[in-house]
Scaffold this active site. Structure first.
Site, short mmCIF file in Angstrom:
data_model
loop_
_atom_site.label_atom_id
_atom_site.label_comp_id
_atom_site.label_asym_id
_atom_site.label_seq_id
_atom_site.Cartn_x
_atom_site.Cartn_y
_atom_site.Cartn_z
N LYS A 117 1.00 -1.71 -0.01
CA LYS A 117 -0.24 0.22 0.06
C LYS A 117 0.52 1.54 -0.23
O LYS A 117 0.97 2.20 -0.58
CB LYS A 117 -0.81 -0.07 1.18
CG LYS A 117 -2.06 -1.57 1.20
CD LYS A 117 -2.82 -0.75 2.37
CE LYS A 117 -3.71 -2.02 2.43
NZ LYS A 117 -4.47 -2.83 1.65
N GLU A 155 -3.59 6.15 8.46
CA GLU A 155 -4.18 6.85 8.00
C GLU A 155 -4.68 7.69 8.69
O GLU A 155 -5.33 7.28 10.44
CB GLU A 155 -4.99 6.48 6.93
CG GLU A 155 -4.34 5.95 5.71
CD GLU A 155 -4.48 4.32 4.25
OE1 GLU A 155 -6.34 5.03 4.59
OE2 GLU A 155 -4.80 4.62 3.45
N HIS A 193 -14.36 -5.09 7.94
CA HIS A 193 -13.52 -4.86 7.01
C HIS A 193 -13.77 -5.62 5.62
O HIS A 193 -12.67 -5.27 4.84
CB HIS A 193 -11.52 -4.12 7.13
CG HIS A 193 -11.63 -3.51 8.20
ND1 HIS A 193 -12.28 -1.93 8.64
CD2 HIS A 193 -11.27 -3.69 9.56
CE1 HIS A 193 -12.01 -1.99 9.82
NE2 HIS A 193 -11.22 -2.89 10.07
N ARG A 249 -5.86 -7.94 -9.37
CA ARG A 249 -6.78 -9.05 -10.23
C ARG A 249 -7.98 -8.92 -10.51
O ARG A 249 -8.79 -7.87 -10.38
CB ARG A 249 -6.34 -10.74 -8.74
CG ARG A 249 -7.17 -9.72 -7.41
CD ARG A 249 -7.03 -10.91 -5.92
NE ARG A 249 -7.52 -9.95 -5.27
CZ ARG A 249 -8.51 -9.78 -4.90
NH1 ARG A 249 -9.24 -9.60 -4.95
NH2 ARG A 249 -8.52 -8.58 -3.34
P1 ADP Z 1 -12.74 -8.18 -2.72
O1 ADP Z 1 -11.59 -7.13 -2.46
O2 ADP Z 1 -11.97 -9.30 -4.21
O3 ADP Z 1 -13.45 -8.87 -2.39
P2 ADP Z 1 -11.60 -10.15 -1.13
O4 ADP Z 1 -11.20 -9.04 0.27
O5 ADP Z 1 -12.72 -10.28 -0.25
O6 ADP Z 1 -11.71 -9.48 -1.96
O7 ADP Z 1 -10.45 -11.31 -1.17
C1 ADP Z 1 -10.81 -11.81 -1.79
C2 ADP Z 1 -10.00 -13.01 -1.39
O8 ADP Z 1 -8.54 -12.90 -1.59
C3 ADP Z 1 -10.47 -14.42 -0.05
O9 ADP Z 1 -10.24 -15.27 -0.19
C4 ADP Z 1 -9.48 -13.52 0.49
O10 ADP Z 1 -9.29 -13.98 1.80
C5 ADP Z 1 -7.90 -13.61 -0.42
N1 ADP Z 1 -6.65 -12.31 0.23
C6 ADP Z 1 -7.43 -10.77 -0.23
N2 ADP Z 1 -6.30 -10.24 -0.33
C7 ADP Z 1 -5.13 -11.33 0.46
C8 ADP Z 1 -3.90 -11.18 1.05
N3 ADP Z 1 -3.20 -10.12 0.35
N4 ADP Z 1 -3.08 -12.93 0.51
C9 ADP Z 1 -3.91 -14.43 0.59
N5 ADP Z 1 -5.19 -13.94 0.22
C10 ADP Z 1 -6.02 -12.91 0.05
P1 ADP Z 2 -7.48 -3.85 2.58
O1 ADP Z 2 -6.53 -4.34 1.83
O2 ADP Z 2 -7.52 -5.14 3.46
O3 ADP Z 2 -7.97 -4.57 1.79
P2 ADP Z 2 -8.24 -1.57 2.37
O4 ADP Z 2 -7.50 -0.89 2.22
O5 ADP Z 2 -8.72 -1.80 1.15
O6 ADP Z 2 -7.71 -2.72 2.54
O7 ADP Z 2 -8.90 -1.71 3.78
C1 ADP Z 2 -10.28 -2.69 4.45
C2 ADP Z 2 -11.31 -1.66 4.59
O8 ADP Z 2 -11.22 -0.90 5.66
C3 ADP Z 2 -12.32 -0.69 3.17
O9 ADP Z 2 -13.51 -1.16 2.56
C4 ADP Z 2 -12.86 0.56 4.00
O10 ADP Z 2 -13.84 -0.13 4.89
C5 ADP Z 2 -11.89 0.03 5.64
N1 ADP Z 2 -10.62 1.37 5.81
C6 ADP Z 2 -9.53 1.01 5.70
N2 ADP Z 2 -9.03 2.47 5.30
C7 ADP Z 2 -9.58 3.24 6.06
C8 ADP Z 2 -9.46 4.70 6.87
N3 ADP Z 2 -8.76 5.50 5.95
N4 ADP Z 2 -10.65 4.88 6.76
C9 ADP Z 2 -12.09 4.21 7.07
N5 ADP Z 2 -12.16 2.92 6.61
C10 ADP Z 2 -10.78 2.75 5.99
MG MG Z 3 -9.01 -3.23 -0.47
#
Ligand code: ADP
Ligand code: ADP
Ligand code: MG
Length: 502
Positions: free
Chosen positions: A118, A202, A237, A294
């Protein structure tokens, strides 16, 4: 340009099937891989060829990059589609695939690498004027400095794992006195989940909505966006309900977010399908969160409103074909909603509830799409993500898509495990969701287990079955037609009730 004739799908479950279906439509041969736990899985049966790559734990099977590449060599495979999860965002894997002379259906290893962190992603887009949430520009090394920055941007702040994904390694800090404790938790979670303990800060955006933009880029520098998906209904989340388009975006903001997403993709020389995630506040200001390099779980809602098969586009792009869709030709038609059907108990903190699908009957009909990987009688393995299916509905309007979703949830019959279907119904009927005025706090603000209908007592269900059998016998012996509420109708109704709310 290379024409792909045989694809190996390095995944399992619904996404493996979804990818193979498109491949088949394109006249491409399909190869499935599976673990010992998935011998009878549907993706194995669907594929033209299937190879067992190891024992149940994914590190010994679905994550065995070298074994998977060997299978490709042996079977004359041209290309690998990684799906989501597993190896999909592993830059080393995509590099190995290329070095083996195979096509990786996804972006370059360099793009995956940059966007996989990130912090690196934020640095990469720095020149493009992309709005970003205030925070630390690099990983926290000095806690006092981190606290000073937090005080400056104002609590609450979020401590996030740079390597994060799937909502893991993320901690909200409400005030300075809990900073150290949350920091320790975030670091240890990040270490155990990603093997990388780097975290950063953040500003925690209040009343945040998660809105993401689907992008497609080819290998010739053309990049387009396919509008947004609203994914604000989340637990831990992680998304549970998604829709396209968002109920709140104006055409101007949609355009601005689309442009920002295309710029993010351009910043990392992106090709393939990707998703640029934004957090949006109640003033509709949007900030770049991260890019997922992806195919996304929730991609079907975009397919339904644009009429574009994203997997087909990914395959064309991987073959080196230029995009034939132009931005100005794209438009949003209708509305689509997706409910993720997890084997989780919404009445018990959404804890996984794996087991056997004693009853499993999918909903059908106009505007209903079910992407799943199970049939009645199958067990949900404990080793993988407990998602059973994605239930997607499409309507001319948001209201129509929601109505269809409620109807489809009622039709969906699942017994043997608890699922998120009753929760999906709760969301569809909730006035905040209905009005479009909701944020990522939806679950914590509105949901509690008492909002769910009590599950039918198994003993009661058995009694009903015995009674039903008895009534059927009676009806037969008296040679009468079964009445309108015949035994079979009774059983079905009682199962349908499982998804209903009070
Ligand atoms: P999406 O944004 O596609 O909805 P999710 O956060 O729900 O993504 O994750 C989709 C799938 O990928 C889930 O099975 C989750 O456990 C897996 N996944 C997401 N990020 C990672 C990661 N960094 N490493 C391993 N598995 C991941
Ligand atoms: P991941 O890789 O686990 O998907 P993200 O950065 O996409 O991580 O964040 C996952 C979720 O966490 C977001 O969809 C949102 O709900 C929450 N989130 C992330 N960053 C923030 C933020 N700065 N403020 C509030 N909620 C956040
Ligand atoms: Mg995300």
């Amino acid at each position: 340009m290379t024409q792909i004739r045989k694809i190996l799908v390095a995944n399992r479950g619904e996404i493996a099937l979804r990818i193979m279906r498109t491949a088949r439509e394109m006249g491409i041969q399909t190869v499935a891989i599976y673990s010992e736990a998935d011998r009878n899985a549907l993706h194995v049966r669907y594929a033209d060829e299937a190879v067992c790559v190891g024992p149940a734990p994914s590190v010994e099977s679905y994550l065995k990059a070298d074994v998977i590449i060997d299978v490709c060599r042996q079977l004359g495979v041209d290309a690998i589609h990684p799906g989501y999860g597993f190896l999909s965002e592993n830059a080393n894997f995509s590099r190995m695939v290329r070095e083996a002379g195979l096509i990786f259906i996804g972006p370059s290893p360099e793009s995956i690498e940059v966007m996989g962190s990130k912090l690196a992603a934020k640095a990469a887009v720095a020149d493009y004027n992309i709005p970003m949430v205030p925070g630390t520009p690099s990983a926290i090394t000095d806690r006092d400095e981190a606290k000073a920055i937090s005080a400056q941007i104002g609590y609450p702040v979020l401590i996030k794992a740079s390597a994060g994904g799937g909502g893991k390694g993320m901690r909200v800090v409400e005030s300075e006195d809990e900073f150290d404790e949350q920091m320790d938790r975030a670091v240890s979670e990040a270490l155990s989940a990603f093997g990388d303990g780097s975290v950063f800060i953040e500003k925690y955006v209040t009343s945040p909505r998660h809105i993401e933009i689907q992008v497609l880029g080819d290998q010739h520098g053309n990049i387009i966006h396919l509008f947004e998906r609203e994914c604000s209904v989340q637990r831990r989340h992680q998304k549970v309900v998604e829709e396209a388009p968002s109920a709140i975006l104006t055409p101007e903001i949609r355009e601005a977010m689309g442009q920002a997403a295309v710029d993010v993709a351009r910043a990392c020389g992106y090709y393939g399908a990707g998703t640029v995630e934004f957090i949006v506040n109640d003033n509709l200001d949007f900030y770049f969160l991260e890019m997922n390099t992806r195919l996304q779980v929730e991609h079907p809602v975009t397919e339904l409103i644009t009429g574009i098969d994203l997997v087909k586009q990914m395959i064309y792009i991987a073959e080196g074909k230029p995009l034939t869709i132009r931005q100005e030709d794209l438009q949003i038609n209708g509305h689509a909603v997706e409910v993720r059907v997890y084997a989780e108990d919404p009445a018990n903190n959404f804890l996984p509830d794996v087991g056997t699908l004693d009853t499993y009957v999918r909903p059908q009909g106009n505007g209903v799409r079910v992407d799943d990987g199970f049939e009645q009688g199958m067990s949900i393995p404990i080793y993988y993500d407990p998602m059973i299916a994605k239930l997607i509905t499409y309507g001319e309007s948001r209201e129509e898509a929601i109505q269809k979703m409620i109807r489809a949830i009622d039709e969906y019959q699942i017994s043997g495990v608890q699922t998120t279907l009753p929760f999906g119904r709760f969301v569809m009927e909730h006035e905040a969701f209905r009005s479009g005025q909701f944020d990522t706090g939806f679950v914590s603000n509105y949901f509690s287990p008492d909002k769910l209908t009590p599950e039918p007592d198994p003993a009661e269900a058995e009694l009903a079955a015995v009674l039903a059998a008895y009534l059927l016998e009676q009806a037969k012996s008296s040679k009468k037609q079964p009445a309108a509420n015949s035994p079979s109708t009774l059983t079905k109704k009682s199962q349908w009730k499982t998804n209903r709310m009070r």
